[in-house]
Design a protein around this motif. Structure first.
Motif: not given
Length: 400
Positions: A158-185
């Motif tokens: 389970a830890g290997e799966i979490r480690n595998a998906l941790a960085y992509p999840a961070f990228l997804a969150i950062a991307g959502l923030v960036a997209v939200f900023f682009i559409f709002v500002a």
């Protein structure tokens, strides 16, 4: 919330007794002691209550506790002494309270396996059964060690799966923030600039600008809506029925499915091999092993395997007919049956499957990061291209 109390009291026969009890408050503690026919004359909060590092137990806490219990039992300490020692130093309140209940059951004559099944409900299904086999065959320390090893292997997977998906999840969150900023500002500025020429720009650009106008005018509600959707999504994923459906979907995915299938096969083989090595019969070992399988489809197939073996079929034939296990595993099972060392062969299959699962986990990690980057780049690129098309469509360039 429960509080641990130290108490001294008198039994119905006049004898003095002392110990600890967990209760909601002092009145609850007195009521519990009265139900045990104990009249307390001293009841104080446990001075050691502050020593707990956390209240709720994690899976790692449970495997650690069983590992420590197996070590003490292997050293020859009686079970009650093992529990006394572990409770004294246990850093997790939930584990300590469950261990006290198990110790009380042992003092009352209960078997460890039955008490663990009742008092430690979050343990894997195979844990109490393997402990029961150890009690029946006189190999309890070995079985406790094997349970803790299997739990650690499950945590590692389970830890290997979490480690595998941790960085992509961070990228997804950062991307959502960036997209939200682009559409709002950003997009609303272009929308205001192109307000008089909306009919001359491409349809894609009009859609993006409309979304930007709505997001800019309703930034707070949109943000709240995103948070609500995320929270509901987390709760939905936490529901057992949803998790079963997501697990079934994950098993059908190309790379992740192979990883989960390899880990599932290894888990099945290790539990079955361990049970056989402990002296269990083949049917009991198969019944125990199928409980640790995550895939609903494979678990149903293994239930058919167990029924077929009970009806007289060879194990490898039943596996080939009712499961999707690979040919090498089935051939190894046949070799183990013919050589009389099925337990050893199954443990070898488990080690091979665990190695394959680790290698596949590395592939998941290698694929997840670029896929997440490509997905986010595609969304942001689509917005940028739509804005560029909107601007360029306002001008006619006569070249030549």
């Amino acid at each position: 919330m429960t509080i641990s109390y130290r108490y001294k009291g008198l039994r119905a026969d006049g004898g003095e007794v002392e110990g600890r009890i967990s209760a909601a408050d002092e009145n609850d503690a007195v009521s519990q002691l009265s139900a045990r026919k104990v009249t307390p004359f001293e009841l104080i909060p446990d001075a050691d209550a502050h020593r707990y590092e956390r209240r709720k137990a994690r899976p790692a806490d449970r495997s650690r506790f069983l590992r420590q219990l197996s070590t003490l039992a292997r050293a020859g300490a009686p079970l009650l002494t093992c529990f006394d020692s572990l409770i004294e130093d246990e850093p997790c309140r939930e584990i300590a309270e469950q261990a006290r209940l198990v110790r009380a059951d042992l003092r009352g004559g209960s078997r460890l396996s039955a008490s663990m099944m009742r008092r430690m409900p979050d343990l894997p299904d195979y844990a109490p059964r393997l402990v029961e086999l150890g009690e029946a065959t006189g190999s309890l320390p070995d079985r406790l060690t094997e349970v803790s090893k299997q739990m650690e292997a499950d945590l590692a997977a389970a830890g290997e799966i979490r480690n595998a998906l941790a960085y992509p999840a961070f990228l997804a969150i950062a991307g959502l923030v960036a997209v939200f900023f682009i559409f709002v500002a950003v997009v609303p500025r272009f929308s205001a600039l192109l307000a008089n020429s909306r009919g001359d720009i491409p349809a894609l650009s009009r859609i993006v600008l409309s979304i930007g106008e709505f997001a800019g005018a309703n930034a707070v509600p949109v943000l709240i809506g995103m948070v609500v959707v995320i929270v509901l999504g987390v709760r939905l994923v936490s529901a057992p029925a949803t998790r079963r459906q997501l697990t079934a979907i994950a098993f059908r995915m190309p790379v992740i499915g192979r990883f989960l299938s390899a880990a599932d096969s290894a888990r099945w083989a290790r539990v079955a091999g361990t049970a056989l090595a402990a002296g269990a019969g083949l049917i009991d070992a198969l019944s125990l092993a199928e409980r640790g399988v995550l895939s609903p489809r494979r678990r149903a197939g293994l239930a058919e395997v167990r029924r077929a073996v009970r009806a007289g079929a060879m194990l490898e034939q039943a596996l080939r007919a009712h499961t999707d296990m690979d040919t090498m595993t089935i051939n190894l099972v046949r070799t183990g049956r013919l050589s009389g060392d099925l337990a050893g062969i199954l443990l070898f299959v488990a080690e091979t499957g665990e190695t394959e699962a680790r290698n596949l986990a590395k592939r998941v990690t290698a694929l997840a990061e670029p896929l997440a980057v490509a997905f986010l780049a595609g969304i942001i690129g689509l917005v940028v291209v739509s804005l560029v098309l909107a601007m360029s469509s306002l001008y006619d360039f006569d070249i030549g």
